[in-house]
Design a protein around this motif. Structure first.
Motif, PDB file in Angstrom:
ATOM      1  N   ALA A 181      17.019  38.376   3.392  1.00  0.00           N
ATOM      2  CA  ALA A 181      17.650  39.696   3.511  1.00  0.00           C
ATOM      3  C   ALA A 181      18.326  39.838   4.868  1.00  0.00           C
ATOM      4  O   ALA A 181      17.973  39.171   5.847  1.00  0.00           O
ATOM      5  CB  ALA A 181      16.614  40.796   3.325  1.00  0.00           C
ATOM      6  N   HIS A 182      19.312  40.739   4.913  1.00  0.00           N
ATOM      7  CA  HIS A 182      20.086  40.975   6.133  1.00  0.00           C
ATOM      8  C   HIS A 182      19.614  42.280   6.760  1.00  0.00           C
ATOM      9  O   HIS A 182      19.882  43.358   6.236  1.00  0.00           O
ATOM     10  CB  HIS A 182      21.576  41.059   5.781  1.00  0.00           C
ATOM     11  CG  HIS A 182      22.467  40.912   6.975  1.00  0.00           C
ATOM     12  ND1 HIS A 182      23.835  41.062   6.904  1.00  0.00           N
ATOM     13  CD2 HIS A 182      22.200  40.611   8.273  1.00  0.00           C
ATOM     14  CE1 HIS A 182      24.359  40.867   8.106  1.00  0.00           C
ATOM     15  NE2 HIS A 182      23.395  40.596   8.939  1.00  0.00           N
ATOM     16  N   TRP A 183      18.908  42.196   7.900  1.00  0.00           N
ATOM     17  CA  TRP A 183      18.348  43.377   8.547  1.00  0.00           C
ATOM     18  C   TRP A 183      18.992  43.654   9.900  1.00  0.00           C
ATOM     19  O   TRP A 183      18.347  44.157  10.826  1.00  0.00           O
ATOM     20  CB  TRP A 183      16.830  43.255   8.641  1.00  0.00           C
ATOM     21  CG  TRP A 183      16.209  43.733   7.358  1.00  0.00           C
ATOM     22  CD1 TRP A 183      16.257  43.116   6.145  1.00  0.00           C
ATOM     23  CD2 TRP A 183      15.523  44.967   7.140  1.00  0.00           C
ATOM     24  NE1 TRP A 183      15.632  43.871   5.193  1.00  0.00           N
ATOM     25  CE2 TRP A 183      15.163  45.007   5.771  1.00  0.00           C
ATOM     26  CE3 TRP A 183      15.152  46.015   7.961  1.00  0.00           C
ATOM     27  CZ2 TRP A 183      14.473  46.077   5.213  1.00  0.00           C
ATOM     28  CZ3 TRP A 183      14.455  47.087   7.418  1.00  0.00           C
ATOM     29  CH2 TRP A 183      14.125  47.107   6.058  1.00  0.00           C
ATOM     30  N   ALA A 184      20.276  43.338  10.003  1.00  0.00           N
ATOM     31  CA  ALA A 184      21.020  43.741  11.194  1.00  0.00           C
ATOM     32  C   ALA A 184      21.086  45.265  11.246  1.00  0.00           C
ATOM     33  O   ALA A 184      21.037  45.939  10.211  1.00  0.00           O
ATOM     34  CB  ALA A 184      22.428  43.149  11.165  1.00  0.00           C
ATOM     35  N   GLY A 240      20.383  38.446  12.151  1.00  0.00           N
ATOM     36  CA  GLY A 240      19.521  39.425  11.513  1.00  0.00           C
ATOM     37  C   GLY A 240      19.065  39.033  10.123  1.00  0.00           C
ATOM     38  O   GLY A 240      18.503  39.856   9.397  1.00  0.00           O
ATOM     39  N   ARG A 241      19.277  37.785   9.738  1.00  0.00           N
ATOM     40  CA  ARG A 241      18.793  37.290   8.441  1.00  0.00           C
ATOM     41  C   ARG A 241      17.335  36.863   8.577  1.00  0.00           C
ATOM     42  O   ARG A 241      16.970  36.097   9.481  1.00  0.00           O
ATOM     43  CB  ARG A 241      19.630  36.102   7.971  1.00  0.00           C
ATOM     44  CG  ARG A 241      21.028  36.465   7.533  1.00  0.00           C
ATOM     45  CD  ARG A 241      21.014  37.144   6.172  1.00  0.00           C
ATOM     46  NE  ARG A 241      22.367  37.364   5.659  1.00  0.00           N
ATOM     47  CZ  ARG A 241      22.629  37.861   4.455  1.00  0.00           C
ATOM     48  NH1 ARG A 241      21.629  38.170   3.637  1.00  0.00           N
ATOM     49  NH2 ARG A 241      23.866  38.045   4.068  1.00  0.00           N
ATOM     50  N   LEU A 242      16.471  37.356   7.675  1.00  0.00           N
ATOM     51  CA  LEU A 242      15.061  37.009   7.733  1.00  0.00           C
ATOM     52  C   LEU A 242      14.867  35.606   7.172  1.00  0.00           C
ATOM     53  O   LEU A 242      15.186  35.331   6.015  1.00  0.00           O
ATOM     54  CB  LEU A 242      14.231  38.015   6.920  1.00  0.00           C
ATOM     55  CG  LEU A 242      14.425  39.497   7.246  1.00  0.00           C
ATOM     56  CD1 LEU A 242      13.365  40.328   6.524  1.00  0.00           C
ATOM     57  CD2 LEU A 242      14.395  39.765   8.739  1.00  0.00           C
ATOM     58  N   LEU A 243      14.307  34.724   8.002  1.00  0.00           N
ATOM     59  CA  LEU A 243      14.128  33.330   7.598  1.00  0.00           C
ATOM     60  C   LEU A 243      12.687  32.982   7.265  1.00  0.00           C
ATOM     61  O   LEU A 243      12.435  32.109   6.441  1.00  0.00           O
ATOM     62  CB  LEU A 243      14.633  32.395   8.704  1.00  0.00           C
ATOM     63  CG  LEU A 243      16.103  32.518   9.079  1.00  0.00           C
ATOM     64  CD1 LEU A 243      16.480  31.439  10.092  1.00  0.00           C
ATOM     65  CD2 LEU A 243      16.997  32.416   7.841  1.00  0.00           C
ATOM     66  N   TRP A 244      11.728  33.642   7.917  1.00  0.00           N
ATOM     67  CA  TRP A 244      10.314  33.388   7.632  1.00  0.00           C
ATOM     68  C   TRP A 244       9.590  34.724   7.567  1.00  0.00           C
ATOM     69  O   TRP A 244       9.931  35.678   8.281  1.00  0.00           O
ATOM     70  CB  TRP A 244       9.681  32.527   8.732  1.00  0.00           C
ATOM     71  CG  TRP A 244      10.173  31.118   8.754  1.00  0.00           C
ATOM     72  CD1 TRP A 244       9.765  30.084   7.968  1.00  0.00           C
ATOM     73  CD2 TRP A 244      11.172  30.574   9.637  1.00  0.00           C
ATOM     74  NE1 TRP A 244      10.433  28.934   8.291  1.00  0.00           N
ATOM     75  CE2 TRP A 244      11.312  29.200   9.304  1.00  0.00           C
ATOM     76  CE3 TRP A 244      11.956  31.105  10.653  1.00  0.00           C
ATOM     77  CZ2 TRP A 244      12.211  28.367   9.979  1.00  0.00           C
ATOM     78  CZ3 TRP A 244      12.858  30.285  11.313  1.00  0.00           C
ATOM     79  CH2 TRP A 244      12.973  28.937  10.990  1.00  0.00           C
ATOM     80  N   ARG A 245       8.570  34.772   6.688  1.00  0.00           N
ATOM     81  CA  ARG A 245       7.804  36.005   6.518  1.00  0.00           C
ATOM     82  C   ARG A 245       6.400  35.649   6.053  1.00  0.00           C
ATOM     83  O   ARG A 245       6.223  34.973   5.040  1.00  0.00           O
ATOM     84  CB  ARG A 245       8.493  36.905   5.486  1.00  0.00           C
ATOM     85  CG  ARG A 245       7.932  38.307   5.401  1.00  0.00           C
ATOM     86  CD  ARG A 245       8.535  39.065   4.222  1.00  0.00           C
ATOM     87  NE  ARG A 245       8.033  38.573   2.941  1.00  0.00           N
ATOM     88  CZ  ARG A 245       7.883  39.322   1.850  1.00  0.00           C
ATOM     89  NH1 ARG A 245       8.225  40.602   1.865  1.00  0.00           N
ATOM     90  NH2 ARG A 245       7.425  38.798   0.731  1.00  0.00           N
ATOM     91  N   GLU A 246       5.394  36.090   6.794  1.00  0.00           N
ATOM     92  CA  GLU A 246       4.006  35.781   6.459  1.00  0.00           C
ATOM     93  C   GLU A 246       3.123  36.953   6.851  1.00  0.00           C
ATOM     94  O   GLU A 246       3.498  37.767   7.697  1.00  0.00           O
ATOM     95  CB  GLU A 246       3.542  34.513   7.200  1.00  0.00           C
ATOM     96  CG  GLU A 246       4.367  33.275   6.896  1.00  0.00           C
ATOM     97  CD  GLU A 246       3.938  32.070   7.709  1.00  0.00           C
ATOM     98  OE1 GLU A 246       2.729  31.989   8.029  1.00  0.00           O
ATOM     99  OE2 GLU A 246       4.792  31.231   8.031  1.00  0.00           O
ATOM    100  N   GLY A 247       1.923  37.046   6.253  1.00  0.00           N
ATOM    101  CA  GLY A 247       0.993  38.095   6.639  1.00  0.00           C
ATOM    102  C   GLY A 247       0.190  38.633   5.483  1.00  0.00           C
ATOM    103  O   GLY A 247      -0.050  37.943   4.476  1.00  0.00           O
ATOM    104  N   HIS A 248      -0.232  39.883   5.576  1.00  0.00           N
ATOM    105  CA  HIS A 248      -1.119  40.512   4.606  1.00  0.00           C
ATOM    106  C   HIS A 248      -0.443  40.593   3.233  1.00  0.00           C
ATOM    107  O   HIS A 248       0.666  41.127   3.117  1.00  0.00           O
ATOM    108  CB  HIS A 248      -1.474  41.919   5.095  1.00  0.00           C
ATOM    109  CG  HIS A 248      -2.622  42.532   4.371  1.00  0.00           C
ATOM    110  ND1 HIS A 248      -2.486  43.133   3.135  1.00  0.00           N
ATOM    111  CD2 HIS A 248      -3.937  42.646   4.714  1.00  0.00           C
ATOM    112  CE1 HIS A 248      -3.662  43.592   2.742  1.00  0.00           C
ATOM    113  NE2 HIS A 248      -4.562  43.306   3.684  1.00  0.00           N
TER     114      HIS A 248
END
Length: 428
Positions: A135-138, A111-119
């Motif tokens: 961040a941890h989103w479990a 649940g760790r966010l490794l990549w993030r892209e967009g608006h």
């Protein structure tokens, strides 16, 4: 609208979003206060809320754990099995997500966010909610959401507005789909598309689900290509061997064999080194390195495996394993969701279960014996002689221990098998 109905998100128009958000807030508030709401939450949402209430997640504030450092994120990215399919996810999701005022995130199996892209504007909003890389989103950390909930249910989930357990997330819509290893069903992570509530679209769920399946297809293609390369290397070596031998990749997947039937996979010791070893499905062997894998030479006069102990661990929400120990040593194997269900059922029925009985347990349909027999054939490939058939069962002299979750309602939460669902009822 009667009290047994749920809100159908697939029929929401843009004008319905505000009304649905208010209705869902009332459903959530009533449920959390122990009252019966006007309408029921959707089953996957209601089950998630129940897990959050039992787990002590605070609904009125964020419960966040520290971000990973940049070095930790980079290390997880390099080792992520999703790295090779990141271009597929970007091509299929990012451009459309930007146009729709959404962002795409990819998490690992924790649940760790490794990549993030967009608006860009939505990325900034995500920052304010802690929806950022590292961040941890479990689910048990930040409540019901489009990353953590699919990790538990192993199914695509859309979480709209007040369906989020934590109140500060109610201005978001999150749609996530798990990505699993096509070889063995192992959970690799989640791809999620998120954005403000007013940009919600019912088709997002099918879109994200399709892209996740496309990523799994690409992983399958890469695996086949890897085995083809190993097969080319192993062929001249195997041609010179008189006895039984198998060439496998570092994870035990078979590229080629000689002197024996073809196996899909063998369970390799965790720390395999050159020399003597014990392979559960083959017995005593010798291992030699090959470019891209291992050559396993089978001893044709192996010692029998005796005094065996099996520990089946189904206590965790997302990962299950079987550990076998005996005179020949010990080994462990991570289980797919289906194999975790099957071994749990066999541990319950020590006198045995027929194929039709297992089909009834798994699907509520005793006629689905072909599926059961195929899966049991795969299970027996790594459990070797520890399982008998007609009926399927653990051998009588095998000591079997099952490690269960503290609360029976947390048993294999992904499972919809009737026998498992029934076992989740306290006191059943």
């Amino acid at each position: 609208m009667n009290k047994d109905s749920t809100i159908d998100l697939t029929r929401l128009s843009a004008m319905d979003v505000a009304l649905a958000s208010r209705l869902l807030r009332g459903v959530r508030d009533a449920t959390l206060s122990g009252h019966r709401p006007r309408v029921r939450p959707r089953p996957e949402i209601g089950e998630s809320w129940d897990r959050m209430l039992r787990g002590g997640v605070a609904p009125d504030r964020d419960v966040r754990r520290g971000l990973l450092s940049a070095d930790e994120v980079e290390e997880r990215r390099r080792s992520s099995p999703l790295l090779p399919v990141l271009p597929v996810l970007r091509e299929a999701l990012v451009t459309v997500a930007e146009a729709a005022q959404h962002i795409m995130v990819v998490s690992d199996a924790d649940g760790r966010l490794l990549w993030r892209e967009g608006h860009p504007a939505v990325l900034r909003k995500g920052d304010r909610h802690g929806f950022m890389v590292g961040a941890h989103w479990a689910e048990d950390v930040v409540g019901t959401n489009g990353v953590g909930t699919p990790l538990v249910t192993r199914r695509p989930v859309q979480v709209f507005s007040a369906e989020h357990f934590v109140e500060s997330h109610h201005q978001w819509t999150c749609t996530g789909a798990p990505i699993c290893d096509p070889r063995d069903g192992r959970l690799l992570g989640v791809v999620d598309v998120s954005g403000p509530v007013e940009t919600m679209h019912p088709a997002t769920l099918s879109w994200v689900t399709s892209v996740a399946r496309l990523a799994e297809a690409r992983l399958r293609e890469r695996h086949v290509a890897t085995l083809e390369r190993l097969r080319a290397v192993a062929a001249p070596v195997l041609a010179r061997i008189r006895g039984r031998a198998v060439a496998v990749d570092p994870h035990g997947w078979t590229a080629a064999v000689t002197g024996m039937p073809l196996l899909d996979r063998v369970a390799l010791p965790k720390s395999l080194v050159e020399g003597a070893c014990w392979i559960p499905a083959l017995g005593a062997c010798k291992a030699a390195p090959l470019p891209g894998g291992w050559l396993i030479l089978v001893d044709d006069a192996p010692e029998p495996l005796t005094a065996t102990r099996v520990v089946l661990d189904v206590s965790r929400a997302r990962r299950w394993s079987v550990e076998v120990s005996g005179e020949a040593g010990s080994w462990s194997h991570e289980l797919s969701p289906r194999h975790a269900e099957l071994l749990y059922l066999l541990a319950l029925h020590r006198t045995g279960r027929s194929a039709s009985g297992l089909a009834e347990d798994l699907f509520g349909d005793p006629a689905r014996t072909v599926t059961v027999r195929a899966e049991m054939s795969r299970v027996r490939r790594y459990l070797g002689g520890l399982l008998a058939h007609r009926p399927y069962r653990f051998l009588e002299d095998t000591d079997v221990e099952v490690v269960l979750p503290d609360d029976p309602r947390d048993l294999l939460p992904h499972s919809t098998a009737p026998a498992v669902v029934g076992a989740r009822v306290p006191g059943s």
